[in-house]
Write a protein that holds these residues in place. Structure first.
Motif, PDB file in Angstrom:
ATOM      1  N   CYS A  40       0.691  -1.135   0.047  1.00 39.48           N
ATOM      2  CA  CYS A  40      -0.069  -0.230   0.095  1.00 39.48           C
ATOM      3  C   CYS A  40       0.975   1.386   0.117  1.00 39.48           C
ATOM      4  O   CYS A  40       0.435   2.198  -0.405  1.00 39.48           O
ATOM      5  CB  CYS A  40      -0.823   0.074   1.293  1.00 39.48           C
ATOM      6  N   GLY A  41       2.114   1.232   0.284  1.00 36.68           N
ATOM      7  CA  GLY A  41       2.931   2.380   0.376  1.00 36.68           C
ATOM      8  C   GLY A  41       2.298   3.468   1.365  1.00 36.68           C
ATOM      9  O   GLY A  41       1.915   2.979   2.368  1.00 36.68           O
ATOM     10  N   LEU A  47      -6.592   4.859   0.312  1.00 33.70           N
ATOM     11  CA  LEU A  47      -7.711   5.999   1.117  1.00 33.70           C
ATOM     12  C   LEU A  47      -9.010   6.073   0.119  1.00 33.70           C
ATOM     13  O   LEU A  47      -9.947   6.255   0.352  1.00 33.70           O
ATOM     14  CB  LEU A  47      -7.154   7.365   1.330  1.00 33.70           C
ATOM     15  N   VAL A  48      -8.287   6.324  -1.199  1.00 31.18           N
ATOM     16  CA  VAL A  48      -9.682   6.309  -2.227  1.00 31.18           C
ATOM     17  C   VAL A  48     -10.314   5.086  -2.268  1.00 31.18           C
ATOM     18  O   VAL A  48     -11.874   5.198  -2.320  1.00 31.18           O
ATOM     19  CB  VAL A  48      -8.686   6.652  -3.843  1.00 31.18           C
ATOM     20  N   CYS A  72      -2.465   6.186  10.286  1.00 28.48           N
ATOM     21  CA  CYS A  72      -2.325   7.628  11.029  1.00 28.48           C
ATOM     22  C   CYS A  72      -3.248   8.388   9.947  1.00 28.48           C
ATOM     23  O   CYS A  72      -4.161   9.035  10.478  1.00 28.48           O
ATOM     24  CB  CYS A  72      -0.943   7.920  11.010  1.00 28.48           C
ATOM     25  N   LYS A  73      -2.973   8.264   8.790  1.00 26.24           N
ATOM     26  CA  LYS A  73      -3.887   9.086   7.664  1.00 26.24           C
ATOM     27  C   LYS A  73      -5.224   8.710   7.665  1.00 26.24           C
ATOM     28  O   LYS A  73      -6.293   9.498   7.716  1.00 26.24           O
ATOM     29  CB  LYS A  73      -3.464   8.670   6.224  1.00 26.24           C
ATOM     30  N   ILE A  82     -10.443   0.899   6.865  1.00 24.58           N
ATOM     31  CA  ILE A  82      -8.935   0.521   6.314  1.00 24.58           C
ATOM     32  C   ILE A  82      -8.152  -0.379   7.688  1.00 24.58           C
ATOM     33  O   ILE A  82      -8.241   0.007   8.922  1.00 24.58           O
ATOM     34  CB  ILE A  82      -8.026   1.681   6.216  1.00 24.58           C
ATOM     35  N   ARG A  83      -7.871  -1.650   7.158  1.00 22.91           N
ATOM     36  CA  ARG A  83      -6.994  -2.556   8.173  1.00 22.91           C
ATOM     37  C   ARG A  83      -5.662  -2.529   7.568  1.00 22.91           C
ATOM     38  O   ARG A  83      -5.446  -3.184   6.443  1.00 22.91           O
ATOM     39  CB  ARG A  83      -7.784  -3.881   8.084  1.00 22.91           C
ATOM     40  N   ALA A  84      -4.780  -1.753   7.852  1.00 17.20           N
ATOM     41  CA  ALA A  84      -3.475  -1.736   7.530  1.00 17.20           C
ATOM     42  C   ALA A  84      -2.577  -2.615   8.315  1.00 17.20           C
ATOM     43  O   ALA A  84      -2.483  -2.537   9.578  1.00 17.20           O
ATOM     44  CB  ALA A  84      -2.874  -0.382   7.656  1.00 17.20           C
ATOM     45  N   VAL A  85      -1.971  -3.505   7.711  1.00 22.02           N
ATOM     46  CA  VAL A  85      -1.335  -4.681   8.123  1.00 22.02           C
ATOM     47  C   VAL A  85       0.153  -4.773   7.817  1.00 22.02           C
ATOM     48  O   VAL A  85       0.361  -4.685   6.424  1.00 22.02           O
ATOM     49  CB  VAL A  85      -2.031  -6.061   8.078  1.00 22.02           C
ATOM     50  N   GLU A  86       1.208  -4.931   8.682  1.00 18.96           N
ATOM     51  CA  GLU A  86       2.262  -5.328   8.253  1.00 18.96           C
ATOM     52  C   GLU A  86       2.664  -6.715   7.844  1.00 18.96           C
ATOM     53  O   GLU A  86       2.354  -7.761   8.893  1.00 18.96           O
ATOM     54  CB  GLU A  86       3.501  -5.131   9.408  1.00 18.96           C
TER      55      GLU A  86
END
Ligand SMILES: C[S@@+](CC[C@H](N)C(=O)[O-])C[C@H]1O[C@@H](n2cnc3c(N)ncnc32)[C@H](O)[C@@H]1O
Length: 197
Positions: A40-41, A47-48, A72-73, A82-86
């Motif tokens: 996702c960078g 976000l879109v 954070c954004k 949004i589920r941001a995952v490492e």
């Protein structure tokens, strides 16, 4: 294992290369359901995507700073889906159930060492109506960034890899009016073969 040549410039430079919203209108016109984004960078497209669906957008990246940035954004903008995952999606799976996703996004990344293996995982993640979109740097014009031409796939190369991974109804998408340095490819996953099977 981080994909080769997958570093990023600073965010304002990166985002100046795209009209992310217009690109997603073309790459994912039937927005609904859950989505996985591979690499996702900064979240330029995450976000879109999240604003276009009521489903969950699972945004995977191997770089913990990118994951923290996207979280954070999303929080700042009040975006809750949004589920941001490492996660290293080359070494492991995507962490979603097979057949559960409406869309998979692979942007500026398909020059990795083993693209077909990654596309096969994407195929498995998609539901019956699911689609996948690829965006990548053009190699027919000079571009301000992008991986070396020797490893930069053309649209035809991506289409061939998608076929090998089992995708059907594969189409090139012209992005010149919103992302002049990029092309797109969209493909259906399980689609009719799953329904017939
Ligand atoms: C060139 S950037 C593209 C970012 C985003 N897709 C875009 O177009 O704005 C590639 C991203 O993929 C991530 N990445 C590379 N290899 C990965 C891997 N094996 N697993 C998860 N993320 C990876 C990098 O950390 C980087 O953030």
């Amino acid at each position: 294992m981080k994909g080769r040549e997958s570093g990023m410039p600073e965010e304002t430079t990166w985002s100046s290369f795209f009209d992310a919203s217009a690109a997603m209108d073309k790459l994912w016109p039937a927005a609904h359901g859950d989505v996985v984004e591979l690499g996702c960078g900064y979240g330029t497209f995450t976000l879109v995507a999240a604003r276009r669906t009521r489903g969950i957008v699972t945004a995977l990246d191997i770089d913990p700073d990118m994951v923290a940035h996207v979280r954070c954004k999303a929080e700042e903008l009040g975006i809750a889906n949004i589920r941001a995952v490492e996660r290293d999606f080359i070494e492991s799976d995507f962490g979603v159930a097979p057949g559960s996703q409406s869309h998979v996004m692979i942007y500026n990344l398909l020059h990795i060492e083993e693209p077909v293996a990654l596309l096969r995982k994407a195929f498995t993640a998609l539901d019956r109506e699911g689609t996948l979109s690829v965006m990548h740097w053009r190699s027919d014009i000079p571009t301000p960034r992008g991986p070396p031409l020797a490893i930069r796939p053309t649209p035809e190369q991506c289409i061939e890899w998608l076929r090998q991974a089992g995708f059907t109804s594969i189409e090139s998408v012209h992005l010149g009016d919103c992302c002049p340095f990029h092309y797109g490819v969209i493909a259906k996953g399980r689609g009719l073969s799953a329904i017939k099977g």
